[in-house]
Design an enzyme around this catalytic site. Structure first.
Site, PDB file in Angstrom:
ATOM      1  N   ALA A 191       0.860  -1.194   0.000  1.00  0.00           N
ATOM      2  CA  ALA A 191       0.000   0.000   0.000  1.00  0.00           C
ATOM      3  C   ALA A 191       0.890   1.236   0.000  1.00  0.00           C
ATOM      4  O   ALA A 191       2.093   1.136   0.221  1.00  0.00           O
ATOM      5  CB  ALA A 191      -0.886   0.009   1.241  1.00  0.00           C
ATOM      6  N   LYS A 192       0.324   2.364  -0.271  1.00  0.00           N
ATOM      7  CA  LYS A 192       1.053   3.637  -0.131  1.00  0.00           C
ATOM      8  C   LYS A 192       0.012   4.740  -0.023  1.00  0.00           C
ATOM      9  O   LYS A 192      -1.075   4.637  -0.604  1.00  0.00           O
ATOM     10  CB  LYS A 192       1.947   3.883  -1.349  1.00  0.00           C
ATOM     11  CG  LYS A 192       3.172   4.719  -1.059  1.00  0.00           C
ATOM     12  CD  LYS A 192       4.293   3.879  -0.464  1.00  0.00           C
ATOM     13  CE  LYS A 192       5.558   4.664  -0.247  1.00  0.00           C
ATOM     14  NZ  LYS A 192       6.687   3.783   0.111  1.00  0.00           N
TER      15      LYS A 192
END
Ligand code: NAD
Length: 419
Positions: A108-109
């Site tokens: 994720a980011k």
């Protein structure tokens, strides 16, 4: 980053890199389709009261790429030129990185489009807290665990942890990693990425029969990651011959003293006028003769324009995505080995995983234990990538990505498709 004609689009680059490897490993069309897409993304408006009484609305994102192997994990970036495409690419890269290291997370980011250098501490805190509240529906200890990235730090993680805990009704340290030690952070986390890169350099030079004690090293970007690499390599006996910040760099072929560099930068905010060193631009720094070049600043630094002028014997990627696809191809042709980011800078996410494990168990380890466990994973991973690259005659990047993608593909296959 926002694009100009010369900057490759990060998401297109990530997809092209994935497609190359997927083709080479004959990945099924079904799995490819799943992995070419991200699982979920949230765009949020983040209104805050500025110090002058006005209201300003910022835009924030959280992108979750794939959770076949475990909860989503990835940093939070604050940057004025941040784009949704950057975050999609970085989230995908986190999926590969976690898988390669064997930590049970997916990628994720997230981030906010803002320039934190123009915000007061109070504005930064209100921005962080409102953003955390806005992404709360999709994060959680067993769902998605944020961490620091460019322009975010342990104070920002402490505000995120506090906001989540207050809204949740009880203290939840495991919601983020990279926190201060006194609220559930892990010993060894701050330097983990740099220590991991130094271990990786030691591993790479051992295989190349280079003596790690006599290496001449150039480091682009002497921030969190770059300066930690400089510290550990100096301790190993290497000579740091050039370093830089966004304002430019310095060079002394006889070596630069790490502690003096830090002191000079803290006092003056740049490396200008560092004694007995020649001023140098970031562009020419990359082209210096050296044993090891560590790009540890931003993406897209080694490109098709300068790849032919690189004179390093080995490149170890500290930053995420510092080498463009064309440059990578050219360096491969020139037989300059590149140790890819998903292998070289995985120390940060590995110790983030350790932090999460310690938080969940409420049982904390000493720094020696953290560093030993980190070294074991890095050594094991390096060996696996090196052996696979040798066996299949692949670059280290392609080998690393193939191993990572195979594990995720297997997880997707065995879990099956719902409904
Ligand atoms: P940082 O902000 O602490 O340091 C970045 C350094 O690069 C600073 O010295 C800055 O002045 C310099 N810089 C910025 N723009 C530059 C440019 N155009 N040319 C040359 N130098 C420039 O950030 P960091 O945490 O050290 O992260 C650096 C890179 O490493 C990023 O790509 C980040 O995604 C990656 N990374 C960081 C971690 C971590 O644990 N911090 C983990 C994995 C990957």
């Amino acid at each position: 980053m926002r694009q100009n004609a010369a900057t490759p689009n990060a998401w297109e680059t990530a997809l092209a890199q994935f497609d190359q490897v997927a083709k080479l490993m004959s990945l099924s069309v079904d799995i490819s389709q799943v992995l070419r897409n991200f699982d979920r993304a949230l765009t949020v408006s983040v209104p805050i009261r500025m110090d002058d009484g006005s209201l300003k609305v910022f835009t924030g994102f959280r992108v979750q790429h794939n959770a076949a192997r475990g909860p989503y994990k990835g940093g939070i970036r604050y940057h004025p030129e941040l784009t949704f495409d950057d975050l999609k690419a970085l989230a995908m890269e986190m999926t590969w990185k976690c898988s390669l290291a064997g930590v049970p997370f997916g990628g994720a980011k997230g981030g906010i489009v803002c320039n934190p250098k123009t915000l007061s501490k109070g504005e930064l805190e209100r921005l962080t807290r409102r953003y955390t509240y806005a992404i709360m529906p999709i994060i959680g200890i067993e769902k998605d665990i944020p961490a620091p990235d460019v322009n975010t730090n342990e104070q920002i993680m402490a505000w995120m942890m506090d906001t989540y805990s207050i809204n949740n009704g009880y203290c939840t340290p495991g919601i983020v990693t990279g926190k201060p030690i006194n609220v559930g952070g892990s010993l060894g986390r701050t330097d983990a990425t740099g220590l991991g890169i130094a271990h990786t350099i030691a591993n790479a030079t051992r295989y190349k029969k280079m003596n790690p004690k006599n290496l001449k090293v150039v480091i682009q970007g002497y921030g969190n990651v770059g300066s930690a690499v400089g510290k550990f390599l100096s301790e190993m006996g290497c000579r740091i011959v050039a370093v830089s910040s966004s304002k430019g760099g310095i060079y002394n072929p006889k070596g630069l003293d790490h502690h003096a560099l830090l002191k000079h930068y803290q006092e003056s905010g740049s490396f200008d006028r560092f004694p007995r060193a020649e001023g140098i631009t970031n562009e020419s720094l990359l082209e210096l003769p050296c044993d090891v070049l560590v790009p540890a600043a931003m993406s897209n630094q080694i490109t098709k324009e300068n790849a032919d002028r690189i004179r390093a014997k080995l490149i170890v990627e500290g930053a995420n995505g510092p080498t463009t696809i064309e440059a990578d191809r050219r360096l491969n042709e020139r037989k300059i080995p590149v140790i890819p980011d998903i292998l070289a800078n995985a120390g940060g996410v590995i110790v983030s995983y350790f932090e999460w494990v310690q938080d969940v168990q409420c049982y904390f380890w000493c720094e020696h234990e953290v560093n030993e466990k980190l070294k074991n994973i890095l050594d094991r991973t390096y060996e696996a990538v090196h052996a696979f690259a040798q066996e299949k005659k692949l670059s280290m990047r392609t080998a690393a990505m193939s191993i990572a993608i195979k594990r995720i593909a297997d997880a997707i296959s065995v879990r099956g498709l719902y409904p």
